[in-house]
Design an enzyme around this catalytic site. Structure first.
Site, PDB file in Angstrom:
ATOM      1  N   ASN A  44       0.844  -1.196   0.000  1.00 42.11           N
ATOM      2  CA  ASN A  44       0.000   0.000   0.000  1.00 42.11           C
ATOM      3  C   ASN A  44       0.883   1.251   0.000  1.00 42.11           C
ATOM      4  OD1 ASN A  44       0.674  -0.731   2.710  1.00 42.11           O
ATOM      5  ND2 ASN A  44      -0.959   0.552   3.524  1.00 42.11           N
ATOM      6  N   CYS A  55      -4.113   0.787  -2.442  1.00 46.57           N
ATOM      7  CA  CYS A  55      -3.969  -0.394  -1.591  1.00 46.57           C
ATOM      8  C   CYS A  55      -2.944  -1.362  -2.203  1.00 46.57           C
ATOM      9  CB  CYS A  55      -5.298  -1.132  -1.461  1.00 46.57           C
ATOM     10  SG  CYS A  55      -6.648  -0.156  -0.816  1.00 46.57           S
ATOM     11  N   GLU A  57      -3.268  -4.498  -2.871  1.00 49.19           N
ATOM     12  CA  GLU A  57      -3.830  -5.398  -3.887  1.00 49.19           C
ATOM     13  C   GLU A  57      -3.824  -4.740  -5.265  1.00 49.19           C
ATOM     14  OE1 GLU A  57      -5.051  -4.517  -0.925  1.00 49.19           O
ATOM     15  OE2 GLU A  57      -6.534  -5.958  -0.186  1.00 49.19           O
ATOM     16  N   CYS A  98     -10.857  -2.531  -4.056  1.00 47.16           N
ATOM     17  CA  CYS A  98      -9.933  -3.548  -4.573  1.00 47.16           C
ATOM     18  C   CYS A  98     -10.687  -4.753  -5.129  1.00 47.16           C
ATOM     19  CB  CYS A  98      -8.947  -3.985  -3.496  1.00 47.16           C
ATOM     20  SG  CYS A  98      -7.656  -2.762  -3.223  1.00 47.16           S
TER      21      CYS A  98
HETATM   22 ZN   LIG Z   1      -8.172  -1.884  -1.183  1.00 47.06          ZN
END
Ligand SMILES: [Zn+2]
Length: 140
Positions: A44, A55, A57, A98
């Protein structure tokens, strides 16, 4: 499969060290095993504007996509406070943004691993985390 998962969790824990999170102090790492057989990682990265934050991901997926990968086989996620013991991470599930972002590159076989450590983790099919998703098929 199980060996792959442990490797992915270790890579997520490793990239988590590069998290830039001066505002939340919540560090997250993610690793993606893509269809091309390569592993892509991301942490992140926060921003003073807050809205510019990304983030782990999405960071991992943009890394994968920028390298030409377009399909996720497995994604592993680890997260917790910056100084948290790496064997006691939180159950850091992907946020709603995400889930939608990853849906673009997920399939019915995509597995999401949320890990507290390399030996304590939970596995989900992607569509368990985002049922009835709006995706590319809706626009065909
Ligand atoms: Zn996220």
């Amino acid at each position: 499969m199980e060996d792959n998962i442990k490797i992915l969790i270790e890579k997520a824990l490793d990239v988590r060290k590069n998290s830039y999170c001066p505002y939340s102090n919540y560090a997250v790492g993610a690793s993606i095993l893509a269809e091309d057989g390569n592993v892509y990682v991301g942490a992140n990265i926060e921003n003073a504007s807050i809205g510019g934050t990304i983030c782990a991901e999405r960071s991992a997926m943009t890394n994968a996509c920028s390298s030409g990968a377009r399909s996720i086989k497995i994604i592993a996620i680890v997260g917790g406070k910056v100084d948290q013991n790496i064997n006691e991470m939180d159950w850091a599930f992907p946020c709603g943004i995400c889930r939608q972002f990853l849906n673009e590159f997920a399939s019915e076989e995509t597995i999401v691993v949320v890990a507290k450590s390399s030996y304590e983790y939970r596995m989900f099919k992607f569509n368990e985390l985002l049922p009835n998703a709006f995706g590319p098929n809706n626009l065909e």
